[in-house]
Design an enzyme around this catalytic site. Structure first.
Site: not given
Length: 330
Positions: A189, A232, A236
């Site tokens: 993302h 996440h 990350d």
């Protein structure tokens, strides 16, 4: 009176020897579209994306279910609603990048550069996921994640059904249903949001520079949502920002090296992947391309609708025939 022309000629000679000339876009010329390169890079991106989803289909049955400690997790409780908002921010960022592709004068160059950068990042993400398997960070992992299968239950049919599902959904998962878990290090993302904001910021024409704040704001909101929703870990998102900015900067630093000779002799020129970059950029003269917007196919449509087009073509053909006749007579 004689000195100035001599200096100009000498300067021109040095330029030719050095291998540098002004970028065609800066001289008003169009850069080559080279659609075959876009097609090859698009295939590369598709393979990189599918490799991500294949890795997830495999990792799901391996990763643990006990979440790891995270500093932000200890400060902010899980916000389930934030995942939907985060997905929306990803869509807005990607949409802004696509709009730039459509209206940029040199869209072919921008598209192939962008697709290659994203493909490299997704390849790195696949390698990262396969090397280290992080457990999902949700408070309720056993509820949010699908059941894990052992070696006797799993088969190729299940594996490929998972892969097909992820491919159809382009990596997005239904948050109302149980999910495949384990695609964490690093955040896909965040990759999309950051690369979109960087591309929009770099290729916007100067008079539209203020528009770059929109994808930047979307990215900031989206990254926050990824963490507080537990989609996440903080690491990350942090690594995704660093790697995306790094790959983007390296690619464009290579493009902005003034001459082909300097490109070849630079540190970047010795990196294997930049042999591909050199091929992608071989017909784009070094330097920043002109950032200018135009309506797609406007000139072609206007020429087709121009009532004088046939007469101008006829005059042009007559002129060419006359020139050919004169040359033949001579």
């Amino acid at each position: 009176m004689i000195t100035q022309p001599l200096m100009t000629a000498s300067s021109s000679s040095d330029t030719e020897t050095d291998g540098y000339s002004p970028c065609p876009s800066q001289m008003g010329a169009d850069l080559p579209a080279e659609p075959h390169k876009i097609a090859i890079v698009a295939i590369f991106l598709a393979v990189a994306g599918i490799s991500n989803w294949a890795a997830l289909a495999y990792i799901h049955d391996i990763v643990g279910r006990e979440p790891l400690p995270d500093f932000i997790f200890s400060l902010i409780p899980q916000q389930a609603w934030a995942l939907r908002l985060g997905d929306l921010m990803v869509t807005f960022c990607a949409g802004s990048m696509i709009l730039l592709f459509i209206f940029h004068k040199h869209r072919a160059v921008v598209i192939r550069r962008s697709l290659f950068i994203i493909g490299v990042l997704y390849t790195l993400r696949t390698l990262s996921m396969m090397c280290t398997h992080l457990p999902p960070g949700y408070d309720d992992n056993n509820t949010r994640c699908r059941e894990q299968l052992n070696g006797t239950n799993i088969n190729w049919k299940i594996y490929f059904s998972r892969l097909l599902e992820q491919t159809i959904r382009v990596g997005f998962q239904d948050i109302e249903d149980k999910m495949l878990c384990g695609d964490l290090l690093f955040s896909g993302h965040t990759l999309v949001m950051v690369v979109s904001s960087l591309i929009v910021g770099y290729y916007l024409p100067e008079k539209y520079r203020y528009l770059r704040f929109f994808p930047q704001a979307f990215s900031a909101i989206g990254m926050t949502c990824m963490i507080v929703s537990r989609t996440h870990y903080t690491i990350d998102v942090f690594f995704a920002c660093l790697l995306t900015a790094g790959v983007f900067a390296l690619y464009h630093a290579f493009c902005e090296i003034d001459t082909y000779r300097e490109r070849k002799n630079s540190v970047l020129g010795n990196v294997v992947v930049f042999a591909v970059v050199q091929w992608l950029e071989e017909n784009v003269v070094p330097g920043r391309i002109e950032n200018k917007f135009e309506i797609p196919f406007y000139e072609k449509i206007r020429n087709c609708l121009d009532p004088t087009r046939r007469q101008r073509n006829a005059d042009s053909n007559l002129s060419n025939s006359s020139s050919a006749a004169v040359i033949e007579t001579v």
